[in-house]
Design a protein around this motif. Structure first.
Motif, short mmCIF file in Angstrom:
data_model
loop_
_atom_site.label_atom_id
_atom_site.label_comp_id
_atom_site.label_asym_id
_atom_site.label_seq_id
_atom_site.Cartn_x
_atom_site.Cartn_y
_atom_site.Cartn_z
N GLY A 287 0.77 -1.11 0.03
CA GLY A 287 0.09 0.05 -0.22
C GLY A 287 0.89 1.19 -0.01
N ILE A 288 1.99 1.16 0.86
CA ILE A 288 2.90 2.57 1.01
C ILE A 288 3.51 2.65 -0.46
CG2 ILE A 288 4.76 3.28 2.14
CD1 ILE A 288 3.83 2.33 4.59
N GLY A 289 4.23 1.56 -0.94
CA GLY A 289 4.91 1.48 -2.07
C GLY A 289 4.11 2.26 -3.52
N LEU A 290 2.81 1.62 -3.52
CA LEU A 290 1.79 2.14 -4.50
C LEU A 290 1.71 3.66 -4.49
CD1 LEU A 290 -0.45 -0.84 -5.31
CD2 LEU A 290 1.21 0.10 -6.68
N LEU A 291 1.43 4.14 -3.19
CA LEU A 291 0.79 5.37 -2.88
C LEU A 291 2.10 6.38 -3.23
CD1 LEU A 291 -1.79 5.01 -0.07
CD2 LEU A 291 -2.15 5.59 -2.28
N VAL A 292 3.20 5.96 -2.67
CA VAL A 292 4.38 6.85 -2.91
C VAL A 292 4.72 7.05 -4.10
CG1 VAL A 292 6.91 6.98 -2.15
CG2 VAL A 292 5.00 6.42 -0.37
N ILE A 296 5.47 10.32 -6.82
CA ILE A 296 7.03 10.55 -7.23
C ILE A 296 6.82 10.55 -8.74
CG2 ILE A 296 9.32 10.06 -6.91
CD1 ILE A 296 8.80 8.69 -4.56
N SER A 297 5.84 9.87 -9.26
CA SER A 297 5.73 10.24 -10.88
C SER A 297 5.54 11.57 -11.36
CB SER A 297 4.40 9.39 -11.21
OG SER A 297 3.25 9.78 -10.67
N SER A 354 3.76 2.17 -17.86
CA SER A 354 4.51 2.11 -19.20
C SER A 354 4.20 3.07 -20.02
CB SER A 354 4.22 0.59 -19.85
OG SER A 354 4.54 -0.56 -19.08
N LEU A 355 2.92 3.38 -20.26
CA LEU A 355 2.64 4.54 -21.00
C LEU A 355 3.18 5.82 -20.34
CD1 LEU A 355 1.05 5.84 -23.15
CD2 LEU A 355 -1.12 5.90 -21.92
N MET A 356 2.99 5.89 -18.91
CA MET A 356 3.86 7.25 -18.19
C MET A 356 5.37 7.40 -18.67
SD MET A 356 1.78 7.29 -14.67
CE MET A 356 2.74 8.66 -14.10
N THR A 357 5.83 6.31 -18.53
CA THR A 357 7.53 6.16 -18.81
C THR A 357 7.68 6.69 -20.06
OG1 THR A 357 7.71 4.20 -16.93
CG2 THR A 357 9.64 4.57 -18.60
N PHE A 358 7.07 6.09 -21.11
CA PHE A 358 7.44 6.44 -22.54
C PHE A 358 6.91 7.99 -22.68
CE2 PHE A 358 5.36 7.19 -26.78
CZ PHE A 358 6.59 6.72 -27.66
N SER A 460 8.64 6.24 -12.88
CA SER A 460 7.53 5.36 -13.55
C SER A 460 7.89 4.09 -14.10
CB SER A 460 6.94 6.19 -14.70
OG SER A 460 6.50 7.39 -14.37
N ALA A 461 9.40 3.80 -14.45
CA ALA A 461 9.89 2.69 -14.77
C ALA A 461 10.09 1.64 -13.68
CB ALA A 461 11.22 2.99 -15.54
N LEU A 462 10.34 2.55 -12.45
CA LEU A 462 10.58 1.71 -11.39
C LEU A 462 9.40 1.13 -10.84
CD1 LEU A 462 13.09 3.68 -9.30
CD2 LEU A 462 13.54 1.36 -10.58
N THR A 463 8.45 1.75 -11.11
CA THR A 463 6.83 1.48 -10.76
C THR A 463 6.53 -0.04 -11.46
OG1 THR A 463 6.22 3.94 -10.40
CG2 THR A 463 4.38 2.07 -10.52
N ILE A 464 6.87 -0.06 -12.62
CA ILE A 464 6.30 -1.09 -13.61
C ILE A 464 7.12 -2.43 -12.71
CG2 ILE A 464 6.76 -2.50 -15.64
CD1 ILE A 464 7.08 0.49 -16.98
N VAL A 465 8.29 -2.34 -12.41
CA VAL A 465 9.15 -3.34 -11.67
C VAL A 465 8.35 -3.71 -10.27
CG1 VAL A 465 11.23 -4.09 -10.77
CG2 VAL A 465 11.18 -2.88 -12.67
N PHE A 466 7.95 -2.77 -9.68
CA PHE A 466 7.45 -2.97 -8.22
C PHE A 466 5.89 -3.52 -8.36
CE2 PHE A 466 4.62 -1.48 -4.87
CZ PHE A 466 5.19 -1.64 -3.97
N VAL A 467 5.33 -3.36 -9.50
CA VAL A 467 3.88 -3.93 -9.69
C VAL A 467 4.26 -5.31 -9.98
CG1 VAL A 467 1.89 -3.75 -10.94
CG2 VAL A 467 2.95 -1.78 -9.88
N ALA A 468 4.90 -5.46 -10.95
CA ALA A 468 5.09 -6.88 -11.74
C ALA A 468 5.60 -7.94 -10.67
CB ALA A 468 6.21 -6.74 -12.72
N THR A 469 6.44 -7.42 -9.59
CA THR A 469 7.01 -8.46 -8.73
C THR A 469 6.27 -8.43 -7.36
OG1 THR A 469 8.43 -6.65 -7.78
CG2 THR A 469 9.10 -7.94 -9.65
N LEU A 470 5.35 -7.19 -6.79
CA LEU A 470 5.04 -7.39 -5.68
C LEU A 470 3.45 -7.38 -5.36
CD1 LEU A 470 7.67 -5.26 -3.66
CD2 LEU A 470 7.33 -7.68 -3.59
N VAL A 471 2.79 -6.81 -6.04
CA VAL A 471 1.45 -6.56 -6.12
C VAL A 471 0.45 -7.59 -6.37
CG1 VAL A 471 -0.45 -4.88 -6.79
CG2 VAL A 471 1.97 -3.96 -6.64
N PRO A 472 -0.24 -7.96 -5.65
CA PRO A 472 -1.25 -9.16 -6.09
C PRO A 472 -2.41 -8.49 -6.67
CG PRO A 472 -1.83 -8.48 -3.76
CD PRO A 472 -0.64 -7.65 -4.35
N GLU A 473 -3.12 -9.59 -7.50
CA GLU A 473 -4.47 -9.31 -8.07
C GLU A 473 -5.55 -9.62 -7.15
OE1 GLU A 473 -6.88 -7.78 -10.06
OE2 GLU A 473 -5.39 -8.04 -11.52
#
Length: 487
Positions: A287-292, A296-297, A354-358, A460-473
Motif C-alpha cells: 500500500g505504501i509503495g503504490l501510494l508513494v 513521485i511520478s 509503461s505509458l507514463m514512462t514512454f 515510472s519505470a521503477l513502478t512497473i518493476v514494483f507492480v510486476a514483482t509484488l502487487v497481488p491481483e
C-alpha cells in the motif's frame, strides 16, 4: 428474503435504519423521508450506487483543491504581491494540512465511523475556502490552504475505505475507481471555472461539494464492516441489508464478515511491534509503495502548474490547454472505472506505468531539444506540440491505472484490525511525498524542464518493476479472502 430476522422473533430489519439519527440514528423527519423512498432503493445496486455518489462529493472537493492553484497563479501573485516561492508554498500547504489529516484519519474513522469522519472533514474545508476568498494578505491565504488540506487528508483515506466496505465484490473495482474519477472531475471543474471567474469567486464555489455532502451523509448507511467490528450487530445487519436490497439473502456475507472480525476486539490496540508479522507488514508495504510511487511520478507537479508548463512549451492559450488536459483525465479515468473489474488491477497498473514512462521520456527529450533550437524555427513549434502530446499521454497513463488503483488496492488489502493505523501511515506518506513534489516542481522546472521529466520517467519505470514483482491481483475476491491470503 423476508424483512424479518428469524433469530430475533420477527425483528423488522428496516426499523433500526429508519429510526437511526446522527451517524446511525435518524430523527422522525428523516425517518418519514427514508420511509417514503425505501421502495425506490430496494435494489442493492441502486442503493450502493446512491451511497457512492454521496461519498464521491468528498473526492470532488479533493480534486477542486488540487486544481485550484493552476488557473489562479498569475492573478493571486498579482493581487496579493506574492513571489513565485510564496505561491509555491501556498500550493504545497494543502499537502501539509493533508499530512495532519492523514495522521488522524485512520483512528478517527475507527472511533466515530466512516460517515462521522467525512462530516468532520467537511467543516475545515468550508472554513478554509472562506478564508481564501476573503484573504487580504498571505496569512489568510496560507491558513485557508492548510485547513482545506486537513479536510482533504481525511477524505483521501476514508472515502476509498467506505466505498470498498459497502461494495459487493463484483462491483468493488469499478465503484472504488469512482473515488479517483471524482477527483478528476473536481480538478476539471477548477480548471474550467477558473477561465470565467476570479480567484476569490472560485474559492467560494469550492465550498459547494462539502455543503451538499453534509446533509447527504444523513441519508446513507454506515459501513457494515465497521459496525460489525464495533460489535453493533443489529445495525451491521440492517446496514448490509439496505445496501444489498431487502429481497436479498445476506446470510452468507454476514457470516463471512462476522468470522473475519471475530478474532479482534471492539477497539483492538495494534502495536508497531506487531508489524513484524508478514500478514501485516507485507500488505502495508504494498500500500505504501503504490501510494508513494503514485506521487513521485510527478503528477501533482504537472497538474498544479500545468498552465506554466504549457507556457514554457510555447502554447499561447495555456489555460485552455489545461482545461483540455483536465477533460482528458476525466474521460480516461471513466474508462479505467469500467475496465478495472474486467481486466484486473495489475494489468492496468503495468499498462499505466509503461505509458507514463514512454510519454515522460518523450517530454524530456522535447524540452532538452527546445533549449538548443531557435525559438523562431518551425522545429521549436513542433517540439512544443510534442511536449503537449507527451503531457496528455502522461496524464492518460496516470488516469488509466496509477491514479485510481493504488487507493483501491490500499482499501482492499489492509486487514480490518490494522486498517486505521496502517491506513493513516500509508496516507500520510502519500501526502508527504505529494508535498515534496508540489514544493519542488516549480524549482525543478526552473532548473531544467528536461531534467525534471527525466527524473519522473525513471520513477515510472521503477513502478512497473514494483507492480510486476509484488502487487497481488484482487479482482473478484471478497475483502475477507484478500486479507486472509496474507496469513
Amino acid at each position: 428474503m423476508s424483512f424479518r430476522d428469524d433469530n430475533d422473533e420477527g425483528r423488522d430489519l428496516r426499523k433500526p435504519f429508519l429510526q437511526t439519527g446522527s451517524w446511525y440514528r435518524m430523527g422522525s423527519w428523516q425517518s418519514s423521508i427514508m420511509g417514503s423512498s425505501t421502495q425506490a432503493i430496494r435494489d442493492g445496486s441502486i442503493s450502493v450506487l446512491f451511497c457512492v455518489l454521496i461519498a464521491a462529493l468528498g473526492p470532488i472537493q479533493f480534486g477542486f483543491t488540487c486544481g485550484y492553484s493552476s488557473p489562479t497563479q498569475e492573478s493571486i501573485i498579482s493581487d496579493l504581491k506574492l513571489s513565485v516561492s510564496e505561491f509555491s508554498l501556498f500550493g504545497s500547504l494543502s499537502n501539509v494540512g493533508a499530512m495532519v489529516g492523514a495522521i488522524t484519519s485512520g483512528q478517527m474513522s475507527e472511533y466515530i465511523g466512516r460517515k462521522g469522519s467525512l462530516m468532520v472533514a467537511a467543516i475545515p474545508n468550508i472554513i478554509g475556502w472562506l478564508a481564501i476568498s476573503f484573504a487580504k494578505d498571505s496569512s489568510f491565504l496560507f491558513m485557508g490552504r492548510v485547513l482545506e488540506g486537513f479536510g482533504v487528508g481525511i477524505i483521501s483515506y476514508v472515502v476509498p475505505v467506505y466505498i470498498a466496505e459497502i461494495s459487493p465484490q463484483n462491483m468493488r473495482g469499478s465503484l472504488g475507481s469512482v473515488n479517483q474519477l471524482s477527483v478528476t472531475i473536481g480538478i476539471l471543474l477548477a480548471y474550467l471555472l477558473g477561465l470565467f471567474v476570479n480567484w476569490r469567486v472560485l474559492a467560494v464555489l469550492g465550498i459547494l461539494p462539502c455543503t451538499v455532502l453534509i446533509p447527504g451523509l444523513f441519508f446513507i448507511p454506515e459501513s457494515p464492516r465497521w459496525l460489525a467490528k464495533m460489535r453493533m450487530t443489529e445495525e451491521f445487519e440492517t446496514s448490509l441489508q439496505v445496501l444489498r436490497g431487502f429481497d436479498t439473502d445476506i446470510s452468507v456475507e454476514v457470516h463471512e464478515i462476522k468470522r473475519s472480525v471475530a478474532s479482534t476486539g471492539k477497539r483492538t490496540t495494534i502495536r508497531f511491534a506487531d508489524f513484524k508479522r508478514k500478514r501485516y507488514w507485507f500488505p502495508l508495504m504494498i500500500g505504501i509503495g503504490l501510494l508513494v510511487l503514485q506521487q513521485i511520478s510527478g503528477i501533482n507537479g504537472v497538474l498544479f502548474y500545468s498552465s506554466n508548463i504549457f507556457s514554457a512549451a510555447g502554447i499561447s492559450s495555456s489555460k485552455a490547454a489545461t482545461v483540455g488536459l483536465g477533460a482528458v483525465q476525466v474521460l480516461v479515468t471513466a474508462v479505467a472505472t469500467w475496465l478495472v473489474d474486467k481486466t484486473g488491477r495489475r494489468v492496468l497498473l503495468i499498462i499505466s506505468s509503461s505509458l507514463m514512462t514512454f510519454s515522460l521520456v518523450l517530454v524530456a527529450i522535447a524540452f532538452y531539444l527546445e533549449g538548443v533550437v531557435s525559438q523562431d524555427s518551425d522545429l521549436y513549434s513542433i517540439l512544443g506540440i510534442i511536449s503537449v502530446v507527451g503531457l496528455v499521454a502522461m496524464v492518460t497513463g496516470f488516469s488509466l491505472g496509477l491514479g485510481p488503483i493504488p487507493w483501491l488496492i490500499m482499501s482492499e488489502i489492509l486487514p480490518v484490525n490494522i486498517k486505521g493505523l496502517a491506513g493513516s501511515v500509508a496516507t500520510l506518506l502519500n501526502w508527504f511525498t505529494a508535498w515534496g513534489i508540489t514544493m519542488t516542481a516549480n524549482l525543478l522546472l526552473s532548473w531544467s524542464s528536461g531534467g525534471t521529466f527525466t527524473i519522473y520517467a525513471v520513477v515510472s519505470a521503477l513502478t512497473i518493476v514494483f507492480v510486476a514483482t509484488l502487487v497481488p491481483e484482487t479482482k473478484g475476491r471478497t475483502l475477507e479472502e484478500i486479507q486472509s491470503s496474507f496469513r
